[in-house]
Motif scaffolding. Structure first.
Motif, short mmCIF file in Angstrom:
data_model
loop_
_atom_site.label_atom_id
_atom_site.label_comp_id
_atom_site.label_asym_id
_atom_site.label_seq_id
_atom_site.Cartn_x
_atom_site.Cartn_y
_atom_site.Cartn_z
N LEU A 88 32.83 32.37 12.37
CA LEU A 88 31.37 32.30 12.44
C LEU A 88 30.91 32.27 13.91
O LEU A 88 29.96 32.95 14.29
N ALA A 118 33.01 24.82 5.40
CA ALA A 118 32.22 25.49 6.42
C ALA A 118 30.83 25.86 5.92
O ALA A 118 30.06 26.49 6.65
N PRO A 175 26.32 29.92 8.78
CA PRO A 175 26.96 29.84 7.46
C PRO A 175 26.13 30.45 6.34
O PRO A 175 26.67 31.09 5.42
N VAL A 197 30.01 28.03 3.62
CA VAL A 197 29.93 29.48 3.46
C VAL A 197 30.10 29.81 1.98
O VAL A 197 30.91 29.21 1.27
#
Length: 275
Positions: A191, A217, A198, A219
């Motif tokens: 990232l 994370a 994200p 995501v």
């Protein structure tokens, strides 16, 4: 280099459990419908290729266990891993108990050598190359996020003419084995390297470790599973979107404006070959 033969792409469909997963499925659909400027993170072994199909990792695992015996390291191996055929289990155990040691370097070198060798003949995952090229052509920022050696990934991508699509954005195993997935470190590095938030990203992975790393994370996650056996642990861990083939993701991509090309200029400037 040649692009390789992936075989015909079989159209499939998303599968999702009822309930909270539906929202994530809708968000994934929306992201793929307008991929320009968005971020797609690919695990390597599984979603892009089969690095060690069948029992192909056995030779590496056998070499690991020979090294364990030669160096008298049985006492540092987790009892649950004593009969493992997965060399990554052994690497994690040795790195945990002997961090930064010469033994860790020896195991890392052995594993990297095996991965690079395997990458020279690893079969492509059906539809993976098509999906990668379409995402790149339509301006998505893409990266590889993997527990494998960056050298092995780079070798595979070069062999199949995919290096330009990813540029330097290969975030693989570094010297700290404690930061392998499910630790989110490689996802967070990707990232940062791509300059992405994200909320603008989705990860395609095939293991629960991938799912956990993506969740940590923040995501979105799409699980890739070839059959019910592979899909079951992903669903049990809460994956909201699971595909049996990558063709459904290709099908979500809208037809771009005429003449659009992959936006190389929008790609993050900071790449990593592991750290």
């Amino acid at each position: 280099m040649g692009r390789g033969v992936e075989g015909p792409v079989r159209r499939g469909a998303f599968t999702s459990p009822a309930g909270p997963g539906t929202r994530e499925l809708d968000e994934v659909r929306a992201l793929f419908a307008d991929p320009a400027g968005r971020c797609v993170l690919f695990d390597f072994d599984g979603p892009i290729c089969r690095l060690f199909p069948g029992d192909a990792s056995k030779d590496v695992a056998d070499a690991f266990w020979k090294l364990v015996s030669e160096r008298g390291l049985h006492d540092v191996i987790d009892p649950a891993d004593l009969h493992s055929k997965d060399p990554y289990d052994v690497l994690r155990d040795v790195a945990r108990e002997r961090p930064g040691s010469e033994a860790v370097t020896a195991f890392e070198d052995l594993l990297t050598e095996g991965e690079v060798r395997a990458a020279q003949c690893a079969p492509a995952t059906r539809g993976a190359h098509e999906l990668i090229r379409e995402l790149w052509r339509r301006g998505a920022r893409i990266a590889v996020v993997t527990n494998n050696s960056p050298r092995a990934v780079a070798s595979y991508l070069h062999r199949h003419g995919l290096s330009d699509a990813f540029g330097p954005h290969i975030y693989g195993r570094g010297p700290d084995a404690d930061q392998l997935k499910p630790d989110p470190d490689p996802v967070l590095r990707a990232l940062a390297g791509l300059g992405a938030e994200p909320g603008d990203a989705v990860m395609i992975g095939d293991t629960v470790s991938d799912l956990v790393a993506a969740r940590e994370a923040e995501v979105r996650f799409v699980g890739y599973a070839r059959d019910d056996r592979e899909a079951a642990p992903l669903r049990a861990a809460g994956a909201g979107a699971v595909v049996r083939a990558l063709a459904p993701l290709i099908g979500l991509l809208k037809v771009p404006p005429q003449g659009s090309q992959g936006s190389r200029g929008s790609r993050g400037s900071r790449g990593s070959q592991g750290r």
